[in-house]
Enzyme design. Sequence first.
Site, mmCIF file in Angstrom:
data_model
loop_
_atom_site.group_PDB
_atom_site.id
_atom_site.type_symbol
_atom_site.label_atom_id
_atom_site.label_comp_id
_atom_site.label_asym_id
_atom_site.label_seq_id
_atom_site.Cartn_x
_atom_site.Cartn_y
_atom_site.Cartn_z
ATOM 1 N N LYS A 112 0.271 -25.504 21.250
ATOM 2 C CA LYS A 112 1.357 -26.493 21.402
ATOM 3 C C LYS A 112 1.355 -27.099 22.821
ATOM 4 C CE LYS A 112 4.714 -24.734 18.915
ATOM 5 N NZ LYS A 112 4.160 -25.256 17.661
ATOM 6 N N GLY A 131 5.772 -24.868 10.521
ATOM 7 C CA GLY A 131 6.084 -24.075 9.339
ATOM 8 C C GLY A 131 7.127 -23.029 9.696
ATOM 9 N N ASP A 163 -0.415 -28.499 15.293
ATOM 10 C CA ASP A 163 -0.136 -29.079 16.618
ATOM 11 C C ASP A 163 -1.272 -30.023 17.008
ATOM 12 O OD1 ASP A 163 2.133 -27.448 16.827
ATOM 13 O OD2 ASP A 163 0.998 -25.840 17.782
ATOM 14 N N LYS A 220 5.949 -33.370 14.862
ATOM 15 C CA LYS A 220 5.273 -32.247 14.225
ATOM 16 C C LYS A 220 6.312 -31.188 13.922
ATOM 17 C CE LYS A 220 3.240 -28.113 13.970
ATOM 18 N NZ LYS A 220 3.494 -26.763 14.497
ATOM 19 N N GLY A 234 2.540 -22.124 8.619
ATOM 20 C CA GLY A 234 2.040 -20.781 8.946
ATOM 21 C C GLY A 234 2.606 -19.648 8.106
#
Length: 255
Positions: free
Chosen positions: A214, A10, A159, A7, A41
């Site tokens: 997260k 951003g 996440d 992952k 984000g």
Amino acid sequence: MKTVVVKCGGSVLKELSESFFDSMKALLADGYKIVFVHGGGPEINAMLEKMNVQSEFKNGLRVTSKEVLEAAELVLSGSMNRKLVRLLEAHGIAAIGLQSSDQGILEADFINEEELGYVGDVTSVNKSVLETILQTGLLPVLTPIAKGPNGTVLNVNADHAAGAAAYSLAADHLLMVTDVDGVLNDGKLVTVLTGAETERLIETGVISGGMIPKVNTALKALESCGHVHIVSGKKPFYEDGKWYGTQFNKEEAAK
Ligand SMILES: Nc1ncnc2c1ncn2[C@@H]1O[C@H](COP(=O)(O)OP(=O)(O)OP(=O)(O)O)[C@@H](O)[C@H]1O
Ligand SMILES: [Mg+2]
């Protein structure tokens, strides 16, 4: 098939280092198949500002009105996904962008429509699409936009999206790549975390904001995945079989 779900936040997309891509290539060379999921984000924030739309977060999740959803999809599917695929290809990694609401690659349900709007939690993952693509040697790059109930499309925290993919694929590794070295306490990297210690760090406010989904994702993924790490995208995360960052330990987390 040895799989790693990566992952990429951003937060760090613009700052990914050459050594990050070297680590990606090292994983591929060591026979791992990689599924990539990205966030976006800061870019979504910039788009919302341009559109003059206000947005707020609750427990690290973006409250998503119809307008916010439109902006998120535009940014995530339209620009971030394209940029990432091109970036991977420029580094010699054969990648293909996937809109996760297509073919129910990710299916989700509303978390709390009244409080959060169009925000979903993943309920199912179309593993066969992902596995078919992995078998061709391509690296799928997924948006965190899921198919919702009754023709809706839902915004999923990236996440959570990556965690669900890793959980469903029973991936060997889940790596959450972000703009800090891992979980920090007093500015120092915490190299190993257990479930109980994570809870304590949330309660004392050491872990906050975007780090909360997260670490929660990390602990949930441990139920199905071999290893989970939070790492920096500005540095190498894997070299000579060694992993960096904060490691979530399965045995200790289960205590
Ligand atoms: N204890 C902590 N250790 C490290 N970072 C923390 C901690 N508590 C909060 N954070 C914040 O969490 C941030 C990372 O989460 P954030 O959601 O901002 O980025 P991302 O998930 O990588 O990107 P995106 O949300 O765009 O996918 C860090 O930049 C830091 O500000
Ligand atoms: Mg985040």
